[in-house]
Design a protein around this motif. Structure first.
Motif, PDB file in Angstrom:
ATOM      1  N   PRO A 240       0.826  -1.219   0.000  1.00 33.76           N
ATOM      2  CA  PRO A 240       0.000   0.000   0.000  1.00 33.76           C
ATOM      3  C   PRO A 240       0.854   1.260   0.000  1.00 33.76           C
ATOM      4  O   PRO A 240       1.870   1.326   0.694  1.00 33.76           O
ATOM      5  N   VAL A 241       0.446   2.255  -0.794  1.00 39.05           N
ATOM      6  CA  VAL A 241       1.155   3.540  -0.837  1.00 39.05           C
ATOM      7  C   VAL A 241       0.216   4.671  -0.447  1.00 39.05           C
ATOM      8  O   VAL A 241       0.456   5.382   0.522  1.00 39.05           O
ATOM      9  N   GLU A 242      -0.876   4.845  -1.191  1.00 37.79           N
ATOM     10  CA  GLU A 242      -1.827   5.919  -0.896  1.00 37.79           C
ATOM     11  C   GLU A 242      -3.162   5.329  -0.453  1.00 37.79           C
ATOM     12  O   GLU A 242      -3.572   4.283  -0.936  1.00 37.79           O
ATOM     13  N   GLY A 243      -3.852   6.028   0.425  1.00 32.70           N
ATOM     14  CA  GLY A 243      -5.218   5.661   0.774  1.00 32.70           C
ATOM     15  C   GLY A 243      -5.348   4.461   1.692  1.00 32.70           C
ATOM     16  O   GLY A 243      -6.300   3.699   1.606  1.00 32.70           O
ATOM     17  N   ARG A 244      -4.390   4.323   2.600  1.00 33.99           N
ATOM     18  CA  ARG A 244      -4.455   3.175   3.524  1.00 33.99           C
ATOM     19  C   ARG A 244      -5.749   3.174   4.324  1.00 33.99           C
ATOM     20  O   ARG A 244      -6.327   2.109   4.576  1.00 33.99           O
ATOM     21  N   ALA A 245      -6.199   4.355   4.746  1.00 31.84           N
ATOM     22  CA  ALA A 245      -7.431   4.421   5.547  1.00 31.84           C
ATOM     23  C   ALA A 245      -8.619   3.920   4.739  1.00 31.84           C
ATOM     24  O   ALA A 245      -9.456   3.165   5.238  1.00 31.84           O
ATOM     25  N   ALA A 246      -8.681   4.327   3.472  1.00 37.93           N
ATOM     26  CA  ALA A 246      -9.780   3.875   2.611  1.00 37.93           C
ATOM     27  C   ALA A 246      -9.707   2.371   2.403  1.00 37.93           C
ATOM     28  O   ALA A 246     -10.736   1.682   2.365  1.00 37.93           O
ATOM     29  N   MET A 247      -8.485   1.848   2.287  1.00 38.88           N
ATOM     30  CA  MET A 247      -8.327   0.401   2.129  1.00 38.88           C
ATOM     31  C   MET A 247      -8.868  -0.327   3.355  1.00 38.88           C
ATOM     32  O   MET A 247      -9.614  -1.295   3.237  1.00 38.88           O
ATOM     33  N   ARG A 248      -8.468   0.126   4.525  1.00 40.21           N
ATOM     34  CA  ARG A 248      -8.934  -0.526   5.761  1.00 40.21           C
ATOM     35  C   ARG A 248     -10.447  -0.462   5.853  1.00 40.21           C
ATOM     36  O   ARG A 248     -11.104  -1.425   6.257  1.00 40.21           O
ATOM     37  N   ARG A 249     -11.010   0.669   5.463  1.00 40.36           N
ATOM     38  CA  ARG A 249     -12.463   0.835   5.509  1.00 40.36           C
ATOM     39  C   ARG A 249     -13.127  -0.202   4.597  1.00 40.36           C
ATOM     40  O   ARG A 249     -14.061  -0.895   4.985  1.00 40.36           O
ATOM     41  N   ARG A 250     -12.605  -0.333   3.370  1.00 38.04           N
ATOM     42  CA  ARG A 250     -13.217  -1.272   2.423  1.00 38.04           C
ATOM     43  C   ARG A 250     -13.002  -2.721   2.863  1.00 38.04           C
ATOM     44  O   ARG A 250     -13.833  -3.569   2.608  1.00 38.04           O
ATOM     45  N   ARG A 251     -11.873  -2.995   3.489  1.00 37.60           N
ATOM     46  CA  ARG A 251     -11.573  -4.364   3.908  1.00 37.60           C
ATOM     47  C   ARG A 251     -12.410  -4.791   5.100  1.00 37.60           C
ATOM     48  O   ARG A 251     -12.552  -5.974   5.371  1.00 37.60           O
ATOM     49  N   GLY A 252     -12.915  -3.809   5.871  1.00 43.20           N
ATOM     50  CA  GLY A 252     -13.794  -4.153   6.974  1.00 43.20           C
ATOM     51  C   GLY A 252     -13.050  -4.707   8.173  1.00 43.20           C
ATOM     52  O   GLY A 252     -11.894  -4.357   8.401  1.00 43.20           O
ATOM     53  N   PRO A 253     -13.709  -5.586   8.940  1.00 39.74           N
ATOM     54  CA  PRO A 253     -13.152  -6.095  10.205  1.00 39.74           C
ATOM     55  C   PRO A 253     -11.768  -6.706  10.039  1.00 39.74           C
ATOM     56  O   PRO A 253     -10.946  -6.603  10.944  1.00 39.74           O
ATOM     57  N   ALA A 254     -11.493  -7.347   8.876  1.00 40.84           N
ATOM     58  CA  ALA A 254     -10.209  -8.011   8.675  1.00 40.84           C
ATOM     59  C   ALA A 254      -9.145  -7.038   8.180  1.00 40.84           C
ATOM     60  O   ALA A 254      -8.018  -7.431   7.894  1.00 40.84           O
ATOM     61  N   GLY A 255      -9.483  -5.762   8.068  1.00 38.10           N
ATOM     62  CA  GLY A 255      -8.601  -4.772   7.464  1.00 38.10           C
ATOM     63  C   GLY A 255      -7.253  -4.635   8.130  1.00 38.10           C
ATOM     64  O   GLY A 255      -6.271  -4.305   7.478  1.00 38.10           O
ATOM     65  N   ASN A 256      -7.199  -4.875   9.411  1.00 38.06           N
ATOM     66  CA  ASN A 256      -5.926  -4.687  10.104  1.00 38.06           C
ATOM     67  C   ASN A 256      -4.976  -5.857   9.915  1.00 38.06           C
ATOM     68  O   ASN A 256      -3.787  -5.737  10.151  1.00 38.06           O
ATOM     69  N   ARG A 257      -5.500  -7.000   9.508  1.00 37.07           N
ATOM     70  CA  ARG A 257      -4.649  -8.179   9.374  1.00 37.07           C
ATOM     71  C   ARG A 257      -3.756  -8.091   8.151  1.00 37.07           C
ATOM     72  O   ARG A 257      -2.555  -7.966   8.251  1.00 37.07           O
ATOM     73  N   ASP A 258      -4.354  -8.168   6.983  1.00 32.06           N
ATOM     74  CA  ASP A 258      -3.582  -8.191   5.745  1.00 32.06           C
ATOM     75  C   ASP A 258      -4.341  -7.387   4.702  1.00 32.06           C
ATOM     76  O   ASP A 258      -5.311  -7.848   4.124  1.00 32.06           O
ATOM     77  N   LEU A 259      -3.867  -6.156   4.462  1.00 34.42           N
ATOM     78  CA  LEU A 259      -4.595  -5.197   3.648  1.00 34.42           C
ATOM     79  C   LEU A 259      -4.649  -5.598   2.183  1.00 34.42           C
ATOM     80  O   LEU A 259      -5.723  -5.593   1.578  1.00 34.42           O
ATOM     81  N   THR A 260      -3.510  -5.935   1.599  1.00 36.56           N
ATOM     82  CA  THR A 260      -3.437  -6.129   0.145  1.00 36.56           C
ATOM     83  C   THR A 260      -2.591  -7.329  -0.254  1.00 36.56           C
ATOM     84  O   THR A 260      -2.028  -7.343  -1.340  1.00 36.56           O
ATOM     85  N   GLY A 261      -2.499  -8.344   0.595  1.00 37.72           N
ATOM     86  CA  GLY A 261      -1.755  -9.559   0.266  1.00 37.72           C
ATOM     87  C   GLY A 261      -2.705 -10.652  -0.182  1.00 37.72           C
ATOM     88  O   GLY A 261      -3.356 -11.298   0.628  1.00 37.72           O
ATOM     89  N   GLY A 262      -2.823 -10.876  -1.495  1.00 40.41           N
ATOM     90  CA  GLY A 262      -3.789 -11.834  -2.041  1.00 40.41           C
ATOM     91  C   GLY A 262      -4.681 -11.146  -3.060  1.00 40.41           C
ATOM     92  O   GLY A 262      -5.066  -9.990  -2.873  1.00 40.41           O
ATOM     93  N   PRO A 263      -4.990 -11.835  -4.163  1.00 36.43           N
ATOM     94  CA  PRO A 263      -5.707 -11.196  -5.276  1.00 36.43           C
ATOM     95  C   PRO A 263      -7.086 -10.662  -4.904  1.00 36.43           C
ATOM     96  O   PRO A 263      -7.492  -9.598  -5.399  1.00 36.43           O
TER      97      PRO A 263
END
Length: 202
Positions: free
Chosen positions: A106-129
């Motif tokens: 992740p480079v930009e928009g980490r907060a938005a990523m966590r929001r979209r990922r939901g409850p599991a957002g803190n575990r692994d944001l972008t590892g896996g297709p």
DNA sequence: AGCACGATTAACT
DNA sequence: GTTAATCGTGCTC
């Protein structure tokens, strides 16, 4: 400065594109202009109807039609009843091939990523297709999307060059029922974990 | 019309 | 390490 990747970049052999996509930046732009982006650190090549690991193996269908289209477009598919995965179409129009984007840094928009990922957002944001697609809000609407258009809301930019020493290759993931040799071809490209730390942006 | 399965993930033992 | 979740797709009947 970063430059947009052009159609010519994608209109090349899929193994070359997959390797060179390592370190490139995938960008999602929302209405309003906010950006979510990350550096590609894992990608896989799927090449033609003869590749029994490729969705094109059964010929052209409504689902996989994007793979036959022009290079530089998205092929987004739905799997396991709940997940979306993003590919970039490669080679000449009419030849079905693509690169699956499996992981980002992740480079930009980490907060938005966590929001979209939901409850599991803190575990692994972008590892896996499927996590990549969830973090960037990519779904069926992006299937066939032209990533090279100047108006694209999803596109690729040059990022950080990855030296050959920092690239590892392995068999593709999840092809458990695919026969050899396809199952074991080293068509998965990864940035070595030891090199990931040097990519961390400020 | 029915059915087996998937380029996965999260939760669990 | 194992397994449930969950449904579109493509194949068979």
């Amino acid at each position: 400065m970063s430059r947009r990747l052009t159609r010519r970049f994608f209109q090349r052999p899929t193994l070359v594109v997959a390797r060179e996509l390592l370190g490139a930046r995938l960008v999602r732009v929302e209405r309003g202009g906010s950006r979510t982006s990350g550096l590609i650190v894992e990608a896989e090549a799927y090449i033609g109807s003869d590749d029994l690991g490729c969705h094109a193996r059964a010929g052209r269908t409504a689902r996989n039609a994007s793979m036959w289209g022009p290079p530089g477009r998205a092929y987004v598919y739905f799997t396991y009843g709940m997940h979306w995965c993003l590919n970039v179409v490669t080679e000449e129009e009419g030849f079905p091939a693509a690169v699956l984007l499996r992981a980002l840094l992740p480079v930009e928009g980490r907060a938005a990523m966590r929001r979209r990922r939901g409850p599991a957002g803190n575990r692994d944001l972008t590892g896996g297709p499927a996590r990549v697609c969830q973090a960037l809000g990519i779904d069926r609407r992006f299937d066939g999307h032209d990533l090279c258009s100047t108006e694209a809301h999803l596109f690729l930019e040059t990022g950080v060059p990855i030296p050959e020493l920092d690239v590892s290759k392995s068999p593709r993931v999840g092809l458990n029922r695919v026969p050899e040799p396809w199952r074991s071809l080293p068509w998965r490209f990864l940035v070595r974990p030891s090199a990931l730390a040097t990519l961390v942006p400020a």
